[in-house]
Design an enzyme around this catalytic site. Structure first.
Site, PDB file in Angstrom:
ATOM      1  N   LYS A 147       1.250  -5.209   8.652  1.00 45.68           N
ATOM      2  CA  LYS A 147      -0.150  -5.474   8.254  1.00 45.68           C
ATOM      3  C   LYS A 147      -0.302  -5.348   6.741  1.00 45.68           C
ATOM      4  CE  LYS A 147      -2.820  -2.087   8.055  1.00 45.68           C
ATOM      5  NZ  LYS A 147      -3.359  -1.146   7.068  1.00 45.68           N
ATOM      6  N   SER A 160      -6.577   1.037   4.643  1.00 49.49           N
ATOM      7  CA  SER A 160      -5.722   0.200   3.786  1.00 49.49           C
ATOM      8  C   SER A 160      -5.979  -1.249   4.163  1.00 49.49           C
ATOM      9  CB  SER A 160      -4.243   0.513   4.025  1.00 49.49           C
ATOM     10  OG  SER A 160      -3.978   1.869   3.820  1.00 49.49           O
ATOM     11  N   LYS A 175      -2.579   0.679  -3.440  1.00 54.49           N
ATOM     12  CA  LYS A 175      -1.944   0.956  -2.139  1.00 54.49           C
ATOM     13  C   LYS A 175      -0.924  -0.153  -1.804  1.00 54.49           C
ATOM     14  CE  LYS A 175      -1.311   2.639   2.042  1.00 54.49           C
ATOM     15  NZ  LYS A 175      -0.739   3.920   2.384  1.00 54.49           N
TER      16      LYS A 175
END
Ligand code: NAD
Length: 294
Positions: free
Chosen positions: A239, A96, A171
């Site tokens: 993140k 990701s 995502k």
């Protein structure tokens, strides 16, 4: 069957490799720390010496790494995939990362006639073990078709969302919805708890209605039991939200709710909770209300 190279053997990568082996693929694996390589060699994989070596030995190379800089290093850096890869090969990055990095990496690889798909996943470790991940893919439709059997070995669904970068954009959308949903669940349960009503009863009363969600069902019981072992760590969600905010700022799509939840997560990180499950967001509200949820 093509030989597959797999780089990044962490919480997700290791079980994904096991499912590829189970499906009959030959694997060459590499990881920064060698212990994970040995575990997979015992399961039937071959050990790679470096990302370059893996790329020299395989036509399909999968990466499953923490974030954009790791992907850049492994694919474009010294001794990286780019140095070893043969024209016509396909690189599938399942990490990701920021969509812009996916596009940058693809643009470099195309000069060597190497194809690229970004294919991040959702589902976490349990679904990686089960082989039932949801896979969101960006890239060329013909490359996606060619790789479909590989996706089927690791996931229960794989959907082509658009050009390179679209997998990671999907995502990011997923991570926005999950983060804000967890914050909403925390805020609501804290309100009822502070008012003296049992949060578990409230959860049961509302879960069948419009407020019901997968996040509510997954996280409310754990919050009520005050179980915060991960799951999906706050540090990883930070993140992802960083990538969300950078992407939104670049293209002029403001993200006021994401920014708020990001700061809540930053408070928890400052308190040493970045390794806790993202359901620990309720602890932010516990501090504000000066009361434990249950
Ligand atoms: P992890 O930290 O457990 O594993 C990453 C692996 O990459 C480690 O084994 C590390 O040694 C290796 N690595 C890092 N840099 C490297 C380098 N330069 N060369 C070789 N190996 C290197 O992470 P994870 O939980 O497996 O997550 C991987 C990706 O999947 C992340 O982008 C994460 O956001 C995403 N993801 C994780 C989950 C989850 O629940 N853990 C769920 C969905 C998606």
């Amino acid at each position: 069957m093509s030989k597959i190279g797999f780089i990044g053997l962490g919480i997700m990568g290791k079980p994904m490799c096991r499912n590829l082996l189970k499906a009959g693929y030959e694997l060459v694996v590499y990881n920064r720390s060698p212990k994970a390589i040995q575990e997979l060699v015992q399961a039937g994989a071959e050990a790679g010496e470096s990302p370059k070596d893996v790329a020299e030995r395989c036509e399909i190379i999968i990466t499953m790494l923490p974030n954009s800089p790791n992907v850049q290093e492994v694919i474009l850096g010294p001794n990286g995939v780019l140095e070893g890869v043969r024209p016509g090969s396909i690189v599938i990055d399942m990490s990701s990362i920021a969509p812009i990095t996916s596009r940058e990496v693809a643009q470099v690889l195309v000069h060597k006639s190497v194809r690229f798909l970004d294919a991040p996943v959702s589902g976490g470790e349990p679904k990686a073990i089960e082989g039932s991940l949801s896979i969101m893919v960006g890239g060329d439709p013909a490359d996606f078709e060619e790789c479909s059997p590989i996706f089927q070995a690791m996931g229960s669904s794989a959907l082509l969302c658009g050009d390179v970068g679209a997998g990671n954009l999907t995502k990011l959308a997923n991570q926005i919805i999950v983060a804000i949903n967890i914050a909403a669940v925390s805020e609501a349960l804290m309100l009822v708890s502070k008012a003296g009503v049992n949060p578990e009863t409230v959860y049961k009363a509302i879960r069948g209605g419009l407020a019901g969600s997968t996040v509510l069902d997954a996280k409310a019981p754990l919050m009520i039991e005050r179980r915060f072992d991960p799951g999906f760590r706050i540090g990883l969600h930070i993140k992802d939200l960083n990538n969300v905010l950078e992407t939104g700022h670049e293209i002029g799509s403001p993200l006021p709710l994401t920014a708020s939840v990001m700061e809540m997560m930053q408070v928890l990180k400052a308190q040493g909770l970045d390794q806790a499950d993202h359901g620990a967001l309720v602890q932010y509200y516990e501090k504000l209300a000066q009361k434990e949820l249950n």
